[in-house]
Design a protein around this motif. Structure first.
Motif, PDB file in Angstrom:
ATOM      1  N   LYS A  93       0.836  -1.215   0.000  1.00  0.00           N
ATOM      2  CA  LYS A  93       0.000   0.000   0.000  1.00  0.00           C
ATOM      3  C   LYS A  93       0.872   1.266   0.000  1.00  0.00           C
ATOM      4  CE  LYS A  93      -3.937  -2.137   2.207  1.00  0.00           C
ATOM      5  NZ  LYS A  93      -4.157  -2.749   3.522  1.00  0.00           N
ATOM      6  N   GLY A  94       1.932   1.249   0.795  1.00  0.00           N
ATOM      7  CA  GLY A  94       2.828   2.411   0.834  1.00  0.00           C
ATOM      8  C   GLY A  94       3.484   2.658  -0.519  1.00  0.00           C
ATOM      9  N   GLY A  95       3.856   1.574  -1.182  1.00  0.00           N
ATOM     10  CA  GLY A  95       4.475   1.691  -2.518  1.00  0.00           C
ATOM     11  C   GLY A  95       3.488   2.291  -3.515  1.00  0.00           C
ATOM     12  N   GLU A  96       2.228   1.881  -3.391  1.00  0.00           N
ATOM     13  CA  GLU A  96       1.213   2.430  -4.300  1.00  0.00           C
ATOM     14  C   GLU A  96       1.044   3.928  -4.068  1.00  0.00           C
ATOM     15  OE1 GLU A  96      -1.275  -1.762  -4.647  1.00  0.00           O
ATOM     16  OE2 GLU A  96      -2.112  -0.133  -3.417  1.00  0.00           O
ATOM     17  N   MET A  97       1.095   4.325  -2.810  1.00  0.00           N
ATOM     18  CA  MET A  97       0.951   5.752  -2.516  1.00  0.00           C
ATOM     19  C   MET A  97       2.129   6.541  -3.095  1.00  0.00           C
ATOM     20  SD  MET A  97       0.510   7.585   1.143  1.00  0.00           S
ATOM     21  CE  MET A  97      -0.880   8.563   1.402  1.00  0.00           C
ATOM     22  N   PHE A  98       3.326   5.980  -2.960  1.00  0.00           N
ATOM     23  CA  PHE A  98       4.527   6.636  -3.504  1.00  0.00           C
ATOM     24  C   PHE A  98       4.343   6.917  -4.993  1.00  0.00           C
ATOM     25  CE2 PHE A  98       8.656   6.738  -5.525  1.00  0.00           C
ATOM     26  CZ  PHE A  98       9.506   7.372  -4.618  1.00  0.00           C
ATOM     27  N   GLN A  99       3.860   5.879  -5.718  1.00  0.00           N
ATOM     28  CA  GLN A  99       3.699   6.024  -7.173  1.00  0.00           C
ATOM     29  C   GLN A  99       2.571   6.989  -7.507  1.00  0.00           C
ATOM     30  OE1 GLN A  99       6.023   4.900  -8.788  1.00  0.00           O
ATOM     31  NE2 GLN A  99       6.663   2.819  -8.252  1.00  0.00           N
ATOM     32  N   ALA A 100       1.416   6.791  -6.839  1.00  0.00           N
ATOM     33  CA  ALA A 100       0.233   7.588  -7.178  1.00  0.00           C
ATOM     34  C   ALA A 100       0.484   9.074  -6.911  1.00  0.00           C
ATOM     35  CB  ALA A 100      -0.972   7.102  -6.363  1.00  0.00           C
ATOM     36  N   LYS A 119      18.945  -2.646  -8.537  1.00  0.00           N
ATOM     37  CA  LYS A 119      18.742  -1.256  -8.935  1.00  0.00           C
ATOM     38  C   LYS A 119      18.916  -0.342  -7.714  1.00  0.00           C
ATOM     39  CE  LYS A 119      15.946  -2.288 -12.884  1.00  0.00           C
ATOM     40  NZ  LYS A 119      15.187  -3.530 -12.681  1.00  0.00           N
ATOM     41  N   GLU A 120      18.926   0.942  -7.979  1.00  0.00           N
ATOM     42  CA  GLU A 120      19.030   1.896  -6.866  1.00  0.00           C
ATOM     43  C   GLU A 120      17.662   2.024  -6.174  1.00  0.00           C
ATOM     44  OE1 GLU A 120      21.884   3.088  -5.732  1.00  0.00           O
ATOM     45  OE2 GLU A 120      22.688   1.775  -7.277  1.00  0.00           O
ATOM     46  N   ILE A 121      17.666   2.574  -4.979  1.00  0.00           N
ATOM     47  CA  ILE A 121      16.399   2.873  -4.297  1.00  0.00           C
ATOM     48  C   ILE A 121      16.246   4.396  -4.258  1.00  0.00           C
ATOM     49  CG2 ILE A 121      16.533   0.764  -2.909  1.00  0.00           C
ATOM     50  CD1 ILE A 121      17.146   2.680  -0.483  1.00  0.00           C
ATOM     51  N   PRO A 122      15.015   4.895  -4.056  1.00  0.00           N
ATOM     52  CA  PRO A 122      14.859   6.350  -3.953  1.00  0.00           C
ATOM     53  C   PRO A 122      15.682   6.886  -2.769  1.00  0.00           C
ATOM     54  CG  PRO A 122      12.721   5.238  -3.990  1.00  0.00           C
ATOM     55  CD  PRO A 122      13.752   4.178  -3.864  1.00  0.00           C
ATOM     56  N   TYR A 123      15.948   8.176  -2.794  1.00  0.00           N
ATOM     57  CA  TYR A 123      16.684   8.818  -1.692  1.00  0.00           C
ATOM     58  C   TYR A 123      15.964   8.478  -0.385  1.00  0.00           C
ATOM     59  CZ  TYR A 123      19.783  12.416   0.237  1.00  0.00           C
ATOM     60  OH  TYR A 123      20.768  13.081   0.926  1.00  0.00           O
ATOM     61  N   PHE A 124      16.708   7.925   0.564  1.00  0.00           N
ATOM     62  CA  PHE A 124      16.069   7.364   1.761  1.00  0.00           C
ATOM     63  C   PHE A 124      16.689   7.957   3.025  1.00  0.00           C
ATOM     64  CE2 PHE A 124      15.856   3.384   4.599  1.00  0.00           C
ATOM     65  CZ  PHE A 124      14.600   3.732   5.087  1.00  0.00           C
ATOM     66  N   ILE A 125      15.813   8.484   3.875  1.00  0.00           N
ATOM     67  CA  ILE A 125      16.248   9.148   5.119  1.00  0.00           C
ATOM     68  C   ILE A 125      15.560   8.461   6.304  1.00  0.00           C
ATOM     69  CG2 ILE A 125      16.108  11.332   6.437  1.00  0.00           C
ATOM     70  CD1 ILE A 125      16.033  12.803   3.726  1.00  0.00           C
ATOM     71  N   THR A 126      16.291   8.273   7.396  1.00  0.00           N
ATOM     72  CA  THR A 126      15.641   7.704   8.588  1.00  0.00           C
ATOM     73  C   THR A 126      15.740   8.664   9.775  1.00  0.00           C
ATOM     74  OG1 THR A 126      17.698   6.500   9.017  1.00  0.00           O
ATOM     75  CG2 THR A 126      15.893   5.254   8.028  1.00  0.00           C
ATOM     76  N   ILE A 127      14.668   8.646  10.563  1.00  0.00           N
ATOM     77  CA  ILE A 127      14.590   9.508  11.745  1.00  0.00           C
ATOM     78  C   ILE A 127      14.006   8.679  12.887  1.00  0.00           C
ATOM     79  CG2 ILE A 127      13.536  11.617  12.700  1.00  0.00           C
ATOM     80  CD1 ILE A 127      13.516  12.677   9.765  1.00  0.00           C
ATOM     81  N   ALA A 152      10.961   1.574  -0.006  1.00  0.00           N
ATOM     82  CA  ALA A 152      12.055   2.079  -0.848  1.00  0.00           C
ATOM     83  C   ALA A 152      12.570   0.964  -1.767  1.00  0.00           C
ATOM     84  CB  ALA A 152      13.184   2.613   0.032  1.00  0.00           C
ATOM     85  N   LEU A 153      12.673  -0.237  -1.234  1.00  0.00           N
ATOM     86  CA  LEU A 153      13.116  -1.385  -2.043  1.00  0.00           C
ATOM     87  C   LEU A 153      12.135  -1.647  -3.185  1.00  0.00           C
ATOM     88  CD1 LEU A 153      14.657  -4.093  -2.591  1.00  0.00           C
ATOM     89  CD2 LEU A 153      13.227  -5.121  -0.822  1.00  0.00           C
ATOM     90  N   ARG A 154      10.859  -1.588  -2.816  1.00  0.00           N
ATOM     91  CA  ARG A 154       9.765  -1.962  -3.709  1.00  0.00           C
ATOM     92  C   ARG A 154       9.692  -1.096  -4.979  1.00  0.00           C
ATOM     93  NH1 ARG A 154       7.172  -5.684  -4.472  1.00  0.00           N
ATOM     94  NH2 ARG A 154       5.341  -5.415  -5.747  1.00  0.00           N
ATOM     95  N   ILE A 155      10.092   0.178  -4.853  1.00  0.00           N
ATOM     96  CA  ILE A 155       9.840   1.124  -5.949  1.00  0.00           C
ATOM     97  C   ILE A 155      10.462   0.663  -7.266  1.00  0.00           C
ATOM     98  CG2 ILE A 155      10.141   3.550  -6.699  1.00  0.00           C
ATOM     99  CD1 ILE A 155       8.175   2.939  -4.230  1.00  0.00           C
ATOM    100  N   ASN A 156      11.709   0.194  -7.231  1.00  0.00           N
ATOM    101  CA  ASN A 156      12.349  -0.227  -8.480  1.00  0.00           C
ATOM    102  C   ASN A 156      12.563  -1.731  -8.573  1.00  0.00           C
ATOM    103  OD1 ASN A 156      12.545   2.424  -9.450  1.00  0.00           O
ATOM    104  ND2 ASN A 156      14.388   2.766  -8.216  1.00  0.00           N
ATOM    105  N   HIS A 157      11.958  -2.491  -7.658  1.00  0.00           N
ATOM    106  CA  HIS A 157      12.123  -3.946  -7.653  1.00  0.00           C
ATOM    107  C   HIS A 157      10.742  -4.576  -7.557  1.00  0.00           C
ATOM    108  CE1 HIS A 157      16.014  -2.356  -6.291  1.00  0.00           C
ATOM    109  NE2 HIS A 157      16.535  -3.415  -6.868  1.00  0.00           N
ATOM    110  N   HIS A 158      10.319  -5.223  -8.658  1.00  0.00           N
ATOM    111  CA  HIS A 158       8.899  -5.599  -8.733  1.00  0.00           C
ATOM    112  C   HIS A 158       8.606  -7.082  -8.595  1.00  0.00           C
ATOM    113  CE1 HIS A 158       8.374  -1.442  -9.545  1.00  0.00           C
ATOM    114  NE2 HIS A 158       9.068  -1.498 -10.667  1.00  0.00           N
TER     115      HIS A 158
END
Ligand code: NAD
Ligand code: FE2
Length: 387
Positions: free
Chosen positions: A83-90, A136-144, A112-118
């Protein structure tokens, strides 16, 4: 006297901005890197907290468009990630910021993994060699981080459960390391005592198990010993009378635990994982209760290492038995349960728990082999032990 109101930078294992006020650097960091459409991944509880709203406001004010995904379970499952991956794309996002405890940061990392790995998400399971598909690369990823426990902020893996069986799967690749961590202890100031204790004991477990894990990794051992020292000296204060110093020490030590456990974990995590799968027990709580029993099992054969742990904990007696007793004491001083009965385990669960623990991925690194019968015995002892 260390000034924790000063932000320091550590470049190990990724860029870590650590100290009170580090979070204020986030909006400028996004702008400077041209990240104007981040997806923030958090959990439903953190989403309601004051500091979370302040973070979102501080970003929005810089004309950065923010979307928040918070639909995650306490022990996150695959469908949360989908669901989170779908939101990222949409919503056409360009980066991912995981804000929260281990659960939120793990889901953020898996998205982040999911975006370019299907492929199917669990094709990337480390235990079946899935990391080879992470090409593949993953989108820019930040953790807090907003808890001091898992150290997931500096991790390269995400622990996600199967929706139906609740079995935990571990997605791993060096590519999943965050580009930058904003570790600001002030975000943990309102963490309730019971969560502070449970997450903190998880961090202590990481450091202790990493130090004891078999294999030659003196760098991990050094970090783990200092992590044990910091947690031992601050966890009770962080729970019972929190201040910036105790919460800061817990935050850096939990991060150190995760750096150290690339060496491996052990019997305690294998005892803990089945409780989350079977009874939805919080990961930290499950470790906290099992820690003294797992360590008792490990004493014989690792006497010298326990002597070093006892020394770093500044115990009067430098023995494994003294360490185990001290762990029970710590749990009691923080009002944590000291047996499994108190967290809902019953006699009829023990056989299944022992099967699951034996199948778990952590104990092969334990300093000595653990059999199914050993797990059954430890669970049996931990069920209704009283001090
Ligand atoms: N990636 C790894 O290396 C790794 C290692 C160990 C565990 N894990 C995973 O991490 C998860 C557990 O993470 P956790 O122990 O941080 O717990 P968590 O993420 O479940 O958080 C615990 C609770 O505290 C709340 N919370 C978080 N920050 C808060 C704050 N600042 N103030 C008030 N409440 C706050 C959360 O909403 C939640 O209810 C599990 O899913 C576990 O499998 C991952
Ligand atoms: Fe853990």
């Amino acid at each position: 006297m260390i000034d924790f109101n000063m932000v320091r930078q550590y470049n190990f294992p990724t860029i870590i901005r650590f100290g009170v006020g580090a979070i204020k650097e986030l909006p400028e960091h996004l702008k400077a890197n041209g990240l104007l459409h981040p997806l923030i991944v958090t959990d439903p509880v953190v989403r309601q907290l004051g500091f979370f709203k302040e973070i979102v406001d501080s970003i929005s004010i810089k004309s950065i468009s923010v979307e928040v995904f918070s639909g995650i379970h306490k022990n996150p499952v695959k469908s949360d990630v989908i669901k989170g991956g779908e939101m990222f794309q949409a919503a056409k996002r360009d980066s991912i910021i995981g804000i929260g405890g281990g659960a939120a940061m793990d889901v953020a990392r898996a998205i982040a993994l999911r975006i370019n790995h299907h492929r199917d998400l669990f094709d990337y399971d480390d235990l079946i060699g899935g990391d080879k598909y992470v090409t593949k690369e993953i989108p820019y990823f930040i953790t807090i981080p907003t808890t001091s426990g898992t150290g997931s902020e500096v991790g390269r893996s995400a622990i996600i459960s199967e929706d139906d069986t609740h079995r935990k799967r571990i997605l791993f690749s060096p590519k999943l390391l965050a580009k930058i961590v904003f570790a600001d202890p002030s975000l943990t100031m309102d963490l309730p005592p019971s969560v502070t204790a449970a997450t903190g004991m998880d961090a202590l477990t990481h450091n202790m198990e990493a130090f004891l894990a078999k294999g030659f990794h003196p760098m991990a051992d050094g970090i783990a010993l200092e992590g044990i020292h910091l947690i031992n000296g601050s966890i009770v204060d962080a729970v019972n009378k929190p201040d910036i110093e105790s919460r800061s020490k817990m935050m850096i030590a939990s991060l150190m635990g995760a750096v150290a456990f690339q060496k491996g974990l052990g019997v305690v995590h294998s005892l803990a994982h089945p409780l989350s799968s079977l009874l939805d027990t919080h990961h930290g709580l499950a470790n906290a209760v099992n820690l003294p029993y797992g360590m008792q099992f490990n004493v014989s054969g690792s006497e010298d290492k326990f002597r070093r742990i006892a020394r770093t904990m500044e115990l009067k007696e430098e023995t494994g038995e003294a360490v185990v007793k001290h762990l029970f004491d710590l749990n009691q001083r923080m009002d944590m349960p000291i047996n499994l009965h108190n967290i809902g385990v019953r006699e009829e669960h023990l056989e299944t728990l022992a099967d699951l623990a034996f199948a778990d991925f952590c104990h092969p690194n334990n300093p000595k082999p653990v059999s199914r019968a050993d797990f059954r015995k430890m669970y049996g002892e931990a069920l209704s032990f009283s001090v």
